[in-house]
Scaffold this motif. Structure first.
Motif, mmCIF file in Angstrom:
data_model
loop_
_atom_site.group_PDB
_atom_site.id
_atom_site.type_symbol
_atom_site.label_atom_id
_atom_site.label_comp_id
_atom_site.label_asym_id
_atom_site.label_seq_id
_atom_site.Cartn_x
_atom_site.Cartn_y
_atom_site.Cartn_z
ATOM 1 N N CYS A 1 -14.759 20.270 80.651
ATOM 2 C CA CYS A 1 -14.374 21.192 81.533
ATOM 3 C C CYS A 1 -14.561 22.712 81.264
ATOM 4 O O CYS A 1 -14.634 23.507 82.093
ATOM 5 N N ASN A 2 -14.861 23.015 80.198
ATOM 6 C CA ASN A 2 -15.136 24.628 79.872
ATOM 7 C C ASN A 2 -16.305 24.610 78.956
ATOM 8 O O ASN A 2 -16.591 25.817 78.490
ATOM 9 N N ARG A 3 -17.159 23.686 79.048
ATOM 10 C CA ARG A 3 -18.395 23.675 78.366
ATOM 11 C C ARG A 3 -19.348 24.733 78.997
ATOM 12 O O ARG A 3 -20.170 25.460 78.211
ATOM 13 N N ASP A 4 -19.241 24.998 80.160
ATOM 14 C CA ASP A 4 -20.172 25.889 80.670
ATOM 15 C C ASP A 4 -19.703 27.269 80.716
ATOM 16 O O ASP A 4 -20.258 28.195 81.249
ATOM 17 N N CYS A 5 -18.408 27.507 80.306
ATOM 18 C CA CYS A 5 -17.662 28.904 80.090
ATOM 19 C C CYS A 5 -18.363 29.554 78.862
ATOM 20 O O CYS A 5 -18.383 28.868 77.825
ATOM 21 N N SER A 6 -18.493 30.656 78.866
ATOM 22 C CA SER A 6 -18.902 31.345 77.544
ATOM 23 C C SER A 6 -17.638 31.856 76.657
ATOM 24 O O SER A 6 -17.333 32.968 76.743
ATOM 25 N N CYS A 7 -16.833 30.811 76.237
ATOM 26 C CA CYS A 7 -15.517 31.185 75.530
ATOM 27 C C CYS A 7 -15.907 31.207 73.913
ATOM 28 O O CYS A 7 -16.643 30.513 73.564
ATOM 29 N N SER A 8 -14.972 32.167 73.541
ATOM 30 C CA SER A 8 -15.221 32.029 71.938
ATOM 31 C C SER A 8 -13.898 31.159 71.390
ATOM 32 O O SER A 8 -12.829 31.435 71.777
ATOM 33 N N PRO A 9 -14.373 30.552 70.318
ATOM 34 C CA PRO A 9 -13.332 29.622 69.669
ATOM 35 C C PRO A 9 -12.401 30.401 68.928
ATOM 36 O O PRO A 9 -11.258 29.825 68.840
ATOM 37 N N ASP A 10 -12.438 31.690 68.877
ATOM 38 C CA ASP A 10 -11.422 32.618 68.047
ATOM 39 C C ASP A 10 -10.701 33.271 68.994
ATOM 40 O O ASP A 10 -9.619 33.912 68.455
ATOM 41 N N GLU A 11 -10.743 33.099 70.520
ATOM 42 C CA GLU A 11 -9.678 33.540 71.181
ATOM 43 C C GLU A 11 -8.149 33.053 71.125
ATOM 44 O O GLU A 11 -8.260 31.884 70.769
ATOM 45 N N TRP A 12 -7.394 33.935 71.122
ATOM 46 C CA TRP A 12 -5.846 33.348 71.462
ATOM 47 C C TRP A 12 -5.099 34.431 72.445
ATOM 48 O O TRP A 12 -4.717 35.505 72.267
ATOM 49 N N ASP A 13 -5.203 33.863 73.457
ATOM 50 C CA ASP A 13 -4.603 34.450 74.668
ATOM 51 C C ASP A 13 -4.137 33.370 75.602
ATOM 52 O O ASP A 13 -4.366 33.298 76.677
ATOM 53 N N PRO A 14 -2.766 32.777 75.007
ATOM 54 C CA PRO A 14 -2.473 31.472 75.682
ATOM 55 C C PRO A 14 -2.078 31.691 77.039
ATOM 56 O O PRO A 14 -1.521 32.553 77.641
ATOM 57 N N VAL A 15 -2.014 30.605 78.110
ATOM 58 C CA VAL A 15 -1.757 30.374 79.479
ATOM 59 C C VAL A 15 -1.105 29.015 79.546
ATOM 60 O O VAL A 15 -1.578 28.171 78.919
ATOM 61 N N CYS A 16 -0.074 28.977 80.476
ATOM 62 C CA CYS A 16 0.615 27.880 80.718
ATOM 63 C C CYS A 16 0.384 27.206 82.209
ATOM 64 O O CYS A 16 0.391 28.045 83.248
ATOM 65 N N SER A 17 -0.017 26.027 82.296
ATOM 66 C CA SER A 17 -0.121 25.376 83.502
ATOM 67 C C SER A 17 1.372 24.921 83.977
ATOM 68 O O SER A 17 2.276 24.627 83.187
ATOM 69 N N ASP A 18 1.560 24.472 85.049
ATOM 70 C CA ASP A 18 2.761 23.869 85.729
ATOM 71 C C ASP A 18 3.180 22.750 84.988
ATOM 72 O O ASP A 18 4.334 22.188 85.211
ATOM 73 N N LYS A 19 2.100 21.793 84.470
ATOM 74 C CA LYS A 19 2.524 20.653 83.893
ATOM 75 C C LYS A 19 2.961 20.808 82.407
ATOM 76 O O LYS A 19 3.126 19.883 81.696
#
Length: 655
Positions: A412-430
């Motif tokens: 689901c996020n493979r096409d995003c240019s994300c860094s594995p070192d990031e830490w800026d957490p977000v929370c879903s309703d679940k």
């Protein structure tokens, strides 16, 4: 006030100030760890620097202190502690503003939408968006500033060296013998207030943002419960430095010696307070360590002290990581619940010793019984737990299934240019936390600052049925509701355990004094303090920190590629390792304590038996003497009466 009473008041305030500063340092461990991007191992080393500085000058103070001007020596120590605390706090101003690692773009215009699922470095040209890279240049340049904190803490340790031994010896020299215990009890009582106010000060400062007054708080996107939050740790060191500076002032004006209470002339420093020559010291040390009960007690004390220091240093951090408490709330609860329970327990333990006139064996048994009950309560804390928070890719899969390992990337996020070192957490309703909006696959956003909400998150939409919300909000998801009940149970058990453990503190202390020859008393207490602080105070925070680090799931990454502070721990492993190490150390110490009780029973049973036999023999001799003396007393009485009658007859004839 007399000069002696003025000395007592000044020393009490100095004791309070140094205790407050020491516990404030403990309460700021988490803030220092995050501010300087350190591991728990490094923070444990900084915490142990106080003991290093203290032990470095202990021998010199013991040798020369009693021969010098003791009040001024104490004043110099308080002044040095004030300088050390000031240096620790000033480190904050040697650095730039705190830049926590984040990939959240701060909106200048709330109408602009943030596409999170793209490479942030390609968004420089987007209007209205200010990029905050995950690592700032000034953060890297400040990475070695923790050395100043280390030096400041070591200076405090050096300054603390003369305060206790010279203060107690000064009181003992010039106060009445019957007043000394009362004065020392007052000192200990006031000292107990220091840790309580230290944790409360730590709680207050942890609520305030580290750069308060220098940044717009509306632009801060994290809260005190966030693992990147850093409180105003430096502020408390300025407060404690001021208190220590004030406490040094009266000692500069007190005389080198005083008339002993009840005497008119000054007494010189007793020769007994000067350090004996090496020719007497070594034989005395050999005699002391050759006493089996004392040696076993010393071994048990080392293990117990290691357990205590590890718990005291990282207790607030444990409450943060295990139960999701903020550093401010954790410090507040320790200050208002645990420490008063300890103070009451110590007082009642001393009262029990006095009320029932407990012998050495009885004191050892009481100390063991209370300590073992506290140990059993500690075991109950294994059951007061909160499960790991579900974090996609770390504790659960992106489909919400628990697993062991790390898999931060998914389809689901493979096409995003994300860094594995990031830490800026977000929370879903679940209730699932994602490492960052990019890792959640979010394509748009709304709101500003702390109220930013990300929408159209592909990882959220693939994890839950159609029609579910695909939005996430800033911040890590809170623990489940049942975690609050577990935390309440934990605090209840913790406070009760602290109280019961402290009941045996005074009896245990008296056992050490009474199990040896009276002439070795001072040496025994000195050796115990030296050994426990060397083998407990210095290494315990380091290896406790190293074991805590082994449970980390996500580290921050420095610009140079080095490992920084931990962002999230495996709660289950953290609990097992932390509580397991404490129970292991405490449990092992009981083997030594049981052996001591057996030795003391044999030693004092024989002594008590001989005393009883002597008392029986003495009572029998007194009965025999009384019986043999009775006829002689009666005959003597008759002779006296006969002489009196004869005297009266002679007087009558003469008349």
């Amino acid at each position: 006030l007399s000069k002696m009473e003025l000395f007592i008041v000044a020393l009490s305030f100095a004791y309070f100030s140094k205790a407050l500063t020491g516990t404030y340092m403990k309460s700021s461990i988490t803030q220092i760890e995050r501010r300087f991007d350190l591991s728990s191992t490094h923070v444990g080393l900084i915490d142990g620097s106080f003991e290093m500085g203290n032990l470095l000058f202990l021998a010199m103070v013991s040798h020369f202190g009693a021969q010098l001007h003791r009040p001024r020596f104490i004043a110099a120590g308080c002044l040095l502690m004030a300088i050390g605390a000031l240096l620790t706090g000033l480190t904050h101003f040697f650095m730039g503003l705190y830049k926590y690692d984040t990939v959240i773009q701060v909106l200048q215009n709330s109408s602009v939408s943030i596409p999170a699922c793209v490479d942030p470095l390609k968004n420089d040209g987007m209007p209205g968006i200010q990029i905050e890279p995950s690592v700032e240049d000034n953060k890297e340049s400040s990475s070695h500033m923790w050395i100043y904190v280390f030096l400041g803490n070591a200076l405090r340790g050096i300054g603390e060296t003369p305060v206790t031994p010279l203060g107690i010896s000064y009181i003992d020299d010039f106060a009445k013998a019957e007043n000394s215990p009362f004065y020392i009890a007052c000192l200990q009582t006031i000292t107990l207030l220091g840790p309580m106010f230290g944790f409360l000060l730590g709680s207050y400062c942890a609520k305030l943002y580290v750069d308060i007054g220098y940044v717009d708080m509306e632009s801060i996107t994290i809260t005190p419960k966030d693992s990147r939050w850093v409180g105003a740790w430096w502020m408390g060191f300025f407060v404690s430095s001021s208190l220590l500076l004030i406490s040094s002032i009266p000692f500069w004006f007190l005389p080198r010696s005083l008339p002993r209470q009840g005497d008119e002339k000054d007494k010189p420093t007793p020769v007994s307070l000067t350090l004996d020559g090496i020719d007497r010291f070594l034989p005395s040390l050999k005699r002391l360590l050759g006493t089996p009960a004392y040696f076993l007690l010393l071994c048990g004390s080392i293990l117990k002290f290691n357990s205590f220091i590890g718990l005291f240093t990282f207790k607030a951090k444990y409450m943060e990581q295990q139960f999701g408490q903020s550093a401010s709330r954790a410090n507040f609860l320790i200050g208002v619940l645990n420490l008063p329970a300890v103070a009451v327990g110590i007082f009642l333990g001393g009262l029990l010793m006095r009320r029932y006139k407990l012998s050495v064996v009885s004191g050892a048994q009481l100390s063991f019984a209370t300590s073992f009950m506290g140990y059993l309560l500690l075991l109950l804390q294994f059951g007061t737990k909160c499960d790991n928070r579900p974090v996609a890719g770390l504790t659960v899969s992106y489909n919400g299934v628990s697993f062991d390992g790390e898999m931060v990337f998914s389809e689901c996020n493979r096409d995003c240019s994300c860094s594995p070192d990031e830490w800026d957490p977000v929370c879903s309703d679940k209730g699932i936390t994602y490492v960052s909006p990019c890792m959640a696959g979010c394509l748009s956003s709304s709101g500003r600052g702390k109220n930013t909400v990300f929408h159209n998150c592909s990882c959220v939409s693939t994890s839950f049925p159609p029609g579910s919300s695909t939005s996430v909000r800033l911040g890590q998801c809170p623990h489940a509701k049942d975690c609050s009940r577990s935390f309440t149970s934990y605090m209840a058990v913790s406070v009760l355990s602290s109280f019961i453990n402290s009941l045996g503190a005074t009896p245990g202390y008296m056992v050490i004094i009474r199990c040896i020859s009276p002439d070795l008393k001072s040496l025994a207490l000195g050796i115990q303090a030296l050994v426990t602080r060397t083998l407990g105070g210095i290494p315990a925070p380091v290896y406790f920190g190293a074991l805590i680090d082994s449970t980390c799931l996500k580290w921050s990454i420095k610009k140079c590629g080095g490992r920084g502070a931990c962002r999230i721990y495996d709660s289950n492993m953290y609990r097992v390792i932390f509580l397991g190490l404490i129970t292991c150390l405490s449990g092992t110490s009981y083997f030594f304590i049981i052996a001591v009780i057996i030795l003391l029973k044999r030693q004092f049973w024989k002594t008590d038996r001989e005393t009883e036999l002597q008392q029986v023999k003495a009572s029998k001799r007194s009965e025999i003497n009384a019986q043999s003396d009775a006829p002689e007393e009666r005959s003597t009485k008759l002779d006296d009466e006969k002489k009196q009658r004869e005297k009266k007859v002679r007087i009558g004839l003469n008349n």
